[in-house]
Design a protein around this motif. Structure first.
Motif, short mmCIF file in Angstrom:
data_model
loop_
_atom_site.label_atom_id
_atom_site.label_comp_id
_atom_site.label_asym_id
_atom_site.label_seq_id
_atom_site.Cartn_x
_atom_site.Cartn_y
_atom_site.Cartn_z
N TYR A 128 0.81 -1.22 0.00
CA TYR A 128 0.00 0.00 0.00
C TYR A 128 0.84 1.27 0.00
O TYR A 128 1.78 1.42 0.78
N ARG A 182 -4.41 -7.29 5.08
CA ARG A 182 -3.21 -6.80 5.76
C ARG A 182 -2.47 -5.85 4.83
O ARG A 182 -2.03 -6.24 3.74
N LEU A 183 -2.32 -4.59 5.27
CA LEU A 183 -1.67 -3.55 4.47
C LEU A 183 -0.22 -3.41 4.90
O LEU A 183 0.09 -3.35 6.10
N HIS A 184 0.66 -3.31 3.91
CA HIS A 184 2.09 -3.17 4.19
C HIS A 184 2.65 -1.95 3.46
O HIS A 184 2.42 -1.79 2.25
N THR A 185 3.36 -1.13 4.19
CA THR A 185 4.12 -0.04 3.59
C THR A 185 5.56 -0.19 4.05
O THR A 185 5.82 -0.45 5.23
N LEU A 231 -1.73 4.56 6.63
CA LEU A 231 -2.25 3.19 6.77
C LEU A 231 -3.48 3.16 7.67
O LEU A 231 -4.44 2.43 7.42
N ALA A 273 -7.08 1.76 6.53
CA ALA A 273 -7.76 0.67 7.24
C ALA A 273 -9.17 1.07 7.64
O ALA A 273 -10.12 0.28 7.55
N GLU A 304 -5.54 -5.34 9.23
CA GLU A 304 -4.30 -5.13 9.97
C GLU A 304 -3.37 -4.33 9.10
O GLU A 304 -3.51 -4.30 7.87
N TRP A 305 -2.41 -3.66 9.70
CA TRP A 305 -1.44 -2.93 8.90
C TRP A 305 -0.09 -2.89 9.60
O TRP A 305 -0.01 -3.07 10.82
#
Length: 289
Positions: free
Chosen positions: A157, A182-185, A218, A222, A231-232
């Protein structure tokens, strides 16, 4: 997803991976599944003539691939349509079929030389990833059959229109599967040259500010997704390494690059490298959704 899921197969060692992934996408989305084998279009020998024997041989070879796909998909509950497509190339044939059927996704396997449990986009994948009208999913080599259990749907993301397009597509899949989104940066680790140039304290302040900005982004993302467990996480490290080695997700969604024709899949700097080394199925979403 309202249109069919198309899976391109060629009878190679990674075709079963593509079939397993496409079957899961079709069943979880209540979509029809089209299994397509692209064979060369008839080649003219002269005015009004083609090599009939050669055409017949290509048809027989394509039929054998489809027969193998039927065995791999024995017991599938969704609607399956098996097609032979004549075209100048596999990517061209799959692209045309997607346009004709209003496909919601094209699924393909990795290249024949892909290492186990890793993606390695072959020539067909690379061409589809340079202009497909619908999301393109690539299965890693040796993909185990997906189960019906709730899954973790990952998103690479960034707070851009294309990052949000990936979020919307992934959220829809999470809703249908009852899975977790589940977001990932990824925030880059400190550059060794920066402390010498600007000092440790300034570098730390810069990285802390960047992390806070990403966390805020994030959190907003969300909160914008209703009806899904979200989740992030902010990960420190090299962006490609961190995303390629994600093992806590079952599939990873990624947006296209931020410029170019709308509603087309277009690889950017990160996604170009991800399609050559990710360890989980990767879905590239077109610009604008």
């Amino acid at each position: 997803m309202t249109g069919p899921v198309i899976v391109g197969v060629d009878g190679g060692p990674t075709s079963p991976d593509a079939l397993a992934l496409s079957r899961w996408f079709a069943e979880t989305s209540d979509a029809a599944l089209i299994v397509a084998v692209v064979h060369p279009a008839p080649a003219a020998l002269g005015s009004g003539r083609v090599d009939a024997e050669w055409v017949a041989d290509r048809h027989r070879a394509a039929q054998r691939v489809l027969d193998g796909a039927r065995k791999d998909l024995a017991g599938v509950t969704s609607e399956v349509d098996y097609r032979m497509v004549a075209s100048s190339s596999a990517s061209h044939g799959l692209h045309d079929l997607a346009e004709q059927t209003g496909a919601s996704m094209i699924v393909i396997g990795s290249g024949r030389q892909a290492p186990k449990d890793r993606l390695m986009a072959g020539s067909t994948a690379e061409r589809l990833l340079a202009g497909s009208i619908c999301p393109v999913a690539i299965a890693p080599a040796g993909l185990p059959d997906p189960t019906d259990e709730p899954r973790v749907i990952g998103v690479a993301y960034v707070d851009t229109p294309d990052g949000r397009a990936a979020l919307i597509a992934a959220a829809e899949l999470a809703r249908r599967t009852g899975g977790t989104l589940r977001l990932h940066t990824v925030v880059a680790e400190g550059d060794a040259s920066l402390p010498f140039l600007i000092g440790d304290d300034v570098e730390r302040a810069f990285l802390d500010t960047a992390r806070e900005t990403y966390e805020s982004s994030l959190r907003r993302a969300a909160e914008s997704v209703p009806g899904v467990t979200v989740e992030w996480a902010v990960i420190a490290g090299n962006v490609v390494d961190a995303l390629a080695d994600l093992t806590e997700v079952d599939v990873l969604y990624c947006g296209s690059r931020g410029y170019g024709p709308a509603r087309r899949v277009l690889l950017g700097g990160v996604s170009t490298r991800l399609v050559r080394r990710a360890c989980r199925p990767l879905v590239i979403v077109p610009r604008g959704g």
